[in-house]
Scaffold this motif. Structure first.
Motif, PDB file in Angstrom:
ATOM      1  N   VAL A 102       9.130   9.535  -9.413  1.00 60.56           N
ATOM      2  CA  VAL A 102       9.817   8.510  -8.528  1.00 60.56           C
ATOM      3  C   VAL A 102       8.574   7.885  -7.769  1.00 60.56           C
ATOM      4  CG1 VAL A 102      11.119   8.033  -6.441  1.00 60.56           C
ATOM      5  CG2 VAL A 102      11.660  10.113  -8.035  1.00 60.56           C
ATOM      6  N   SER A 103       7.538   8.338  -7.227  1.00 55.93           N
ATOM      7  CA  SER A 103       6.563   7.805  -6.437  1.00 55.93           C
ATOM      8  C   SER A 103       5.839   6.759  -7.175  1.00 55.93           C
ATOM      9  CB  SER A 103       5.728   8.926  -5.861  1.00 55.93           C
ATOM     10  OG  SER A 103       5.062   9.738  -6.849  1.00 55.93           O
ATOM     11  N   GLY A 104       5.470   7.346  -8.738  1.00 56.44           N
ATOM     12  CA  GLY A 104       4.552   6.505  -9.438  1.00 56.44           C
ATOM     13  C   GLY A 104       5.280   5.416  -9.919  1.00 56.44           C
ATOM     14  N   ALA A 105       6.630   5.489 -10.202  1.00 51.95           N
ATOM     15  CA  ALA A 105       7.302   4.325 -10.517  1.00 51.95           C
ATOM     16  C   ALA A 105       7.420   3.160  -9.157  1.00 51.95           C
ATOM     17  CB  ALA A 105       8.663   4.461 -10.855  1.00 51.95           C
ATOM     18  N   ILE A 106       7.415   3.735  -8.160  1.00 51.45           N
ATOM     19  CA  ILE A 106       7.411   3.081  -7.015  1.00 51.45           C
ATOM     20  C   ILE A 106       6.074   2.230  -6.570  1.00 51.45           C
ATOM     21  CG2 ILE A 106       7.771   2.767  -4.451  1.00 51.45           C
ATOM     22  CD1 ILE A 106       9.864   4.909  -4.712  1.00 51.45           C
ATOM     23  N   ALA A 107       4.964   3.137  -6.665  1.00 45.84           N
ATOM     24  CA  ALA A 107       3.748   2.459  -6.663  1.00 45.84           C
ATOM     25  C   ALA A 107       3.332   1.516  -7.723  1.00 45.84           C
ATOM     26  CB  ALA A 107       2.656   3.781  -6.838  1.00 45.84           C
ATOM     27  N   ASP A 108       3.613   1.491  -8.814  1.00 47.94           N
ATOM     28  CA  ASP A 108       3.814   0.646  -9.966  1.00 47.94           C
ATOM     29  C   ASP A 108       4.556  -0.812  -9.635  1.00 47.94           C
ATOM     30  OD1 ASP A 108       1.986   1.998 -11.276  1.00 47.94           O
ATOM     31  OD2 ASP A 108       3.558   2.683 -12.745  1.00 47.94           O
ATOM     32  N   GLN A 109       5.710  -0.450  -8.946  1.00 47.85           N
ATOM     33  CA  GLN A 109       6.571  -1.739  -8.721  1.00 47.85           C
ATOM     34  C   GLN A 109       6.059  -2.491  -7.511  1.00 47.85           C
ATOM     35  OE1 GLN A 109       9.301  -2.559 -10.416  1.00 47.85           O
ATOM     36  NE2 GLN A 109      10.333  -3.926  -8.923  1.00 47.85           N
ATOM     37  N   TYR A 110       5.426  -2.007  -6.592  1.00 48.34           N
ATOM     38  CA  TYR A 110       5.056  -2.940  -5.413  1.00 48.34           C
ATOM     39  C   TYR A 110       3.690  -2.754  -5.094  1.00 48.34           C
ATOM     40  CZ  TYR A 110      10.003  -2.748  -4.305  1.00 48.34           C
ATOM     41  OH  TYR A 110      11.467  -2.872  -4.321  1.00 48.34           O
ATOM     42  N   PRO A 111       3.071  -3.876  -4.521  1.00 46.14           N
ATOM     43  CA  PRO A 111       1.643  -3.917  -4.051  1.00 46.14           C
ATOM     44  C   PRO A 111       1.453  -2.969  -2.726  1.00 46.14           C
ATOM     45  CG  PRO A 111       2.777  -5.847  -3.334  1.00 46.14           C
ATOM     46  CD  PRO A 111       3.713  -5.359  -4.371  1.00 46.14           C
ATOM     47  N   ALA A 318      15.498   4.237  -3.655  1.00 42.64           N
ATOM     48  CA  ALA A 318      14.122   3.929  -3.150  1.00 42.64           C
ATOM     49  C   ALA A 318      13.723   2.608  -3.184  1.00 42.64           C
ATOM     50  CB  ALA A 318      13.135   4.632  -3.193  1.00 42.64           C
ATOM     51  N   ASP A 319      13.844   2.164  -4.555  1.00 36.62           N
ATOM     52  CA  ASP A 319      13.566   0.737  -4.703  1.00 36.62           C
ATOM     53  C   ASP A 319      14.153  -0.331  -3.980  1.00 36.62           C
ATOM     54  OD1 ASP A 319      12.355  -1.394  -6.204  1.00 36.62           O
ATOM     55  OD2 ASP A 319      14.089  -1.347  -7.594  1.00 36.62           O
ATOM     56  N   GLN A 320      15.622  -0.117  -3.827  1.00 31.65           N
ATOM     57  CA  GLN A 320      16.427  -1.017  -3.282  1.00 31.65           C
ATOM     58  C   GLN A 320      15.996  -0.900  -1.642  1.00 31.65           C
ATOM     59  OE1 GLN A 320      18.547  -2.960  -4.871  1.00 31.65           O
ATOM     60  NE2 GLN A 320      18.516  -3.978  -2.886  1.00 31.65           N
ATOM     61  N   VAL A 321      15.904   0.234  -0.982  1.00 33.04           N
ATOM     62  CA  VAL A 321      15.587   0.290   0.461  1.00 33.04           C
ATOM     63  C   VAL A 321      14.395  -0.436   0.875  1.00 33.04           C
ATOM     64  CG1 VAL A 321      15.006   2.020   2.108  1.00 33.04           C
ATOM     65  CG2 VAL A 321      16.941   2.525   0.451  1.00 33.04           C
ATOM     66  N   ILE A 322      13.475  -0.223   0.009  1.00 31.85           N
ATOM     67  CA  ILE A 322      12.005  -1.012   0.053  1.00 31.85           C
ATOM     68  C   ILE A 322      12.060  -2.531  -0.013  1.00 31.85           C
ATOM     69  CG2 ILE A 322       9.491  -1.314  -0.822  1.00 31.85           C
ATOM     70  CD1 ILE A 322      10.044   1.985  -1.475  1.00 31.85           C
ATOM     71  N   ALA A 323      12.833  -2.727  -1.128  1.00 31.88           N
ATOM     72  CA  ALA A 323      13.097  -4.191  -1.363  1.00 31.88           C
ATOM     73  C   ALA A 323      13.861  -5.002  -0.164  1.00 31.88           C
ATOM     74  CB  ALA A 323      13.991  -4.548  -2.671  1.00 31.88           C
ATOM     75  N   ASP A 324      14.517  -4.175   0.457  1.00 28.84           N
ATOM     76  CA  ASP A 324      15.421  -4.803   1.671  1.00 28.84           C
ATOM     77  C   ASP A 324      15.009  -4.727   3.157  1.00 28.84           C
ATOM     78  OD1 ASP A 324      17.344  -5.473  -0.365  1.00 28.84           O
ATOM     79  OD2 ASP A 324      18.579  -3.910   0.130  1.00 28.84           O
ATOM     80  N   ALA A 325      13.709  -3.926   2.933  1.00 35.45           N
ATOM     81  CA  ALA A 325      13.070  -3.641   4.170  1.00 35.45           C
ATOM     82  C   ALA A 325      12.670  -4.949   4.863  1.00 35.45           C
ATOM     83  CB  ALA A 325      11.999  -2.714   3.973  1.00 35.45           C
ATOM     84  N   PRO A 326      12.472  -5.023   6.333  1.00 40.43           N
ATOM     85  CA  PRO A 326      12.167  -6.196   6.818  1.00 40.43           C
ATOM     86  C   PRO A 326      10.438  -6.380   6.667  1.00 40.43           C
ATOM     87  CG  PRO A 326      13.260  -4.691   8.464  1.00 40.43           C
ATOM     88  CD  PRO A 326      13.125  -3.862   7.263  1.00 40.43           C
TER      89      PRO A 326
END
Length: 331
Positions: A102-111, A318-326
């Protein structure tokens, strides 16, 4: 005849009661052994950080330092999936760690400016008290260290980056730590000021050992059992180094609607039978010995939702929550 029958029944009663008592003891022993064999979780509540709810909440600034991420993704691995000296930004203690999927995919997805992924380094061990040769740190030490390091990272981040939001995730022992963190925050027991509870965007738990159905958003096929620590709450500190802490005081409080929980049927860490019915408990435990559900959340063998495994679902959430974050302003 009636008198003789009554006497026989009287003689039989103590034997029946003894048999039931033995079954209860066997059930307890089986649960303890299985909790050790599987990847057991469960930290006590350790409030850390500001807990004076009578003080005035600090004023949030209009902007924060450019070094601050919009979101801190706090990840807590399970038993044997971390180490006290692991690199929290590039963890290598266990390349097969479930949460790395999970965390590896998130780290790759976002700066890193959008989300900083921090994997809590802690001893992540569980000493088997029935094995005198087991030199691991005991469960109480491990979960306490994990909790303090996770809470400490949030406290420091909140102090330095007051506009940063949080996504918290954990598996097994890490899920108990993450859940305890969320419970303390949601009930105003420290880590964040109660006025900052809104900074926690979401909490994701896989195989939470203090799970209670209905106390959070139970995702997908959700069994009716409870976490091992809840099932064995009556044992308390009976086994040295393995404190069974029972249900969380106040549940998740204000964070209840933001907590997502995944538990596969038959995983005794989060779907345990209670010991109030020893015959049923023994039956369930005997059937679970050869069913290693706890280790299979990266597959769809025992839990899936719309074709996704638990780790795939958790990443998507988690991807959706981070994408929608302020997106706070920076200076």
């Amino acid at each position: 005849m009636n008198a003789r029958s009554a006497q026989r029944r009287k003689r039989r009663l103590p034997k029946i009661l003894l048999f039931l008592a033995l079954l209860a003891v066997v059930a307890i022993i089986l649960i303890v052994v299985l909790v050790v064999v599987l990847l057991q979780p469960g930290p006590p509540r350790l409030p850390i950080g500001p807990d004076d709810t009578t003080s005035e909440p600090r004023q949030r600034p209009d902007a924060q330092s450019a070094d601050c991420p919009d979101v801190l993704t706090l990840v807590i691995p399970g038993t044997w999936e971390s180490a006290a000296d692991d690199d929290p930004y590039t963890p290598t203690a266990n390349p097969q760690s479930l949460m790395l999927r999970v965390s590896g995919a998130i780290a790759d997805q976002y700066p890193q400016s959008r989300t900083s992924v921090y994997t809590v380094p802690y001893v992540a061990q569980f000493r088997n008290p029935t094995n005198l040769g087991d030199r691991q740190r005991d469960y109480d030490f491990s979960r306490s260290q994990g909790y303090k390091r996770a809470a400490g990272k949030m406290i420091q981040t909140n102090r330095d980056c007051p506009l940063t939001r949080y996504v918290i995730m954990g598996f097994s022992q890490g899920a108990v730590i993450a859940g305890d963190l969320a419970s303390n925050i949601g009930n105003g027991r420290g880590v964040l000021d109660p006025a900052d509870q809104d900074l926690v965007l979401g909490v994701g738990l896989i195989a939470d050992g203090r799970r209670q159905p209905g106390e959070q958003n139970d995702i997908g096929p959700s069994p009716s059992g409870v976490g091992a620590e809840v099932a064995l709450a009556g044992m308390g500190r009976l086994v040295p180094g393995i404190t069974m802490t029972g249900p969380r005081d106040g549940g998740f409080g204000e964070l209840r609607d933001r907590v997502q929980s995944i538990c596969a049927a038959g995983d005794l860490i989060c779907d345990s039978p209670t010991v109030t019915n020893p015959i049923r408990a023994v039956s369930q435990l005997a059937g679970a010995i050869n069913n290693p559900v706890h280790a299979m959340y990266a597959t769809t063998d025992y839990w899936s939702l719309d074709g996704a495994s638990a780790t795939q679902w958790m990443y998507g959430w988690a991807d959706q929550v981070i994408a929608d974050a302020p997106r706070p302003a920076h200076y």
